[in-house]
Design a protein around this motif. Structure first.
Motif, PDB file in Angstrom:
ATOM      1  N   UNK A   1      25.953  41.450  38.747  1.00 35.68           N
ATOM      2  CA  UNK A   1      27.256  40.744  39.567  1.00 35.68           C
ATOM      3  C   UNK A   1      27.157  39.462  38.753  1.00 35.68           C
ATOM      4  N   UNK A   2      26.572  38.035  38.916  1.00 38.13           N
ATOM      5  CA  UNK A   2      26.389  37.059  38.675  1.00 38.13           C
ATOM      6  C   UNK A   2      26.538  36.888  37.326  1.00 38.13           C
ATOM      7  N   UNK A   3      25.414  37.419  36.930  1.00 37.83           N
ATOM      8  CA  UNK A   3      25.556  37.425  35.031  1.00 37.83           C
ATOM      9  C   UNK A   3      26.888  38.115  33.745  1.00 37.83           C
ATOM     10  N   UNK A   4      27.512  38.943  34.571  1.00 33.95           N
ATOM     11  CA  UNK A   4      29.161  39.892  34.173  1.00 33.95           C
ATOM     12  C   UNK A   4      30.060  38.930  34.816  1.00 33.95           C
ATOM     13  N   UNK A   5      30.103  37.990  35.806  1.00 33.17           N
ATOM     14  CA  UNK A   5      31.002  37.516  36.330  1.00 33.17           C
ATOM     15  C   UNK A   5      30.682  35.888  35.156  1.00 33.17           C
ATOM     16  N   UNK A   6      29.899  35.134  35.562  1.00 33.96           N
ATOM     17  CA  UNK A   6      29.954  34.811  34.475  1.00 33.96           C
ATOM     18  C   UNK A   6      29.818  34.298  32.938  1.00 33.96           C
ATOM     19  N   UNK A   7      30.447  35.851  32.597  1.00 30.10           N
ATOM     20  CA  UNK A   7      30.197  35.938  31.328  1.00 30.10           C
ATOM     21  C   UNK A   7      31.915  36.142  30.802  1.00 30.10           C
TER      22      UNK A   7
ATOM     23  N   UNK B   1      25.588  30.065  27.777  1.00 24.59           N
ATOM     24  CA  UNK B   1      24.127  30.406  28.142  1.00 24.59           C
ATOM     25  C   UNK B   1      23.680  29.384  29.413  1.00 24.59           C
ATOM     26  N   UNK B   2      23.991  28.276  29.100  1.00 21.38           N
ATOM     27  CA  UNK B   2      23.188  27.357  30.088  1.00 21.38           C
ATOM     28  C   UNK B   2      23.850  27.586  31.360  1.00 21.38           C
ATOM     29  N   UNK B   3      25.201  28.287  30.976  1.00 28.20           N
ATOM     30  CA  UNK B   3      25.938  27.801  32.559  1.00 28.20           C
ATOM     31  C   UNK B   3      24.906  29.469  33.554  1.00 28.20           C
ATOM     32  N   UNK B   4      24.589  30.098  32.488  1.00 25.10           N
ATOM     33  CA  UNK B   4      24.582  31.680  32.979  1.00 25.10           C
ATOM     34  C   UNK B   4      22.907  31.493  33.256  1.00 25.10           C
TER      35      UNK B   4
ATOM     36  N   UNK C   1      21.795  28.488  35.066  1.00 25.53           N
ATOM     37  CA  UNK C   1      21.875  27.652  35.858  1.00 25.53           C
ATOM     38  C   UNK C   1      22.012  28.582  37.170  1.00 25.53           C
ATOM     39  N   UNK C   2      22.910  29.858  37.145  1.00 24.07           N
ATOM     40  CA  UNK C   2      23.918  30.441  37.989  1.00 24.07           C
ATOM     41  C   UNK C   2      22.924  31.367  38.646  1.00 24.07           C
ATOM     42  N   UNK C   3      21.809  32.122  37.669  1.00 19.51           N
ATOM     43  CA  UNK C   3      21.023  33.394  37.793  1.00 19.51           C
ATOM     44  C   UNK C   3      19.675  31.932  38.427  1.00 19.51           C
ATOM     45  N   UNK C   4      19.429  30.709  38.275  1.00 15.84           N
ATOM     46  CA  UNK C   4      18.353  29.966  38.807  1.00 15.84           C
ATOM     47  C   UNK C   4      18.454  30.482  40.122  1.00 15.84           C
ATOM     48  N   UNK C   5      19.779  29.787  40.324  1.00 15.81           N
ATOM     49  CA  UNK C   5      20.190  28.808  41.498  1.00 15.81           C
ATOM     50  C   UNK C   5      20.635  30.383  42.668  1.00 15.81           C
ATOM     51  N   UNK C   6      20.845  31.506  42.114  1.00 11.80           N
ATOM     52  CA  UNK C   6      21.166  32.665  43.161  1.00 11.80           C
ATOM     53  C   UNK C   6      19.563  33.236  43.909  1.00 11.80           C
ATOM     54  N   UNK C   7      18.879  32.799  43.575  1.00 11.73           N
ATOM     55  CA  UNK C   7      17.474  32.866  43.203  1.00 11.73           C
ATOM     56  C   UNK C   7      17.014  32.413  44.693  1.00 11.73           C
TER      57      UNK C   7
END
Length: 81
Positions: free
Chosen positions: A11-17, A45-48, A50-56
């Motif tokens: 969800x985070x990956x698709x919504x960021x893109x 790519x940097x935002x993606x 950041x978002x993926x690391x931030x959700x963990x």
């Protein structure tokens, strides 16, 4: 809500893109000339990442809180009598 970590990552990956796609289209409509590959490399790519690391850590913290909250039965649940 019991959401799988894999569903959350997707969800985070698709919504960021999608979000960055909408922003890029807004740039095009305003006449701002940004090459797509530069925008993708420099911002998306940097935002993606950041978002993926931030959700963990957020997922871990919220799961711990959720486990302490008593479960309510859904009004839609069928209960045997």
């Amino acid at each position: 809500y019991q959401v799988s970590i894999f569903a959350l990552i997707a969800f985070v990956a698709v919504s960021t893109l999608l979000h960055h796609g909408v922003i890029y289209i807004a740039f095009i409509l305003q006449g701002i000339d940004v090459p797509f590959i530069n925008y993708f490399q420099d911002y998306t790519i940097p935002t993606l990442l950041f978002n993926l690391l931030g959700i963990m850590p957020m997922y871990w913290i919220l799961r711990r809180i959720q486990k302490r909250i008593p479960q309510r039965q859904s009004p839609w649940a069928v209960t045997p009598r």
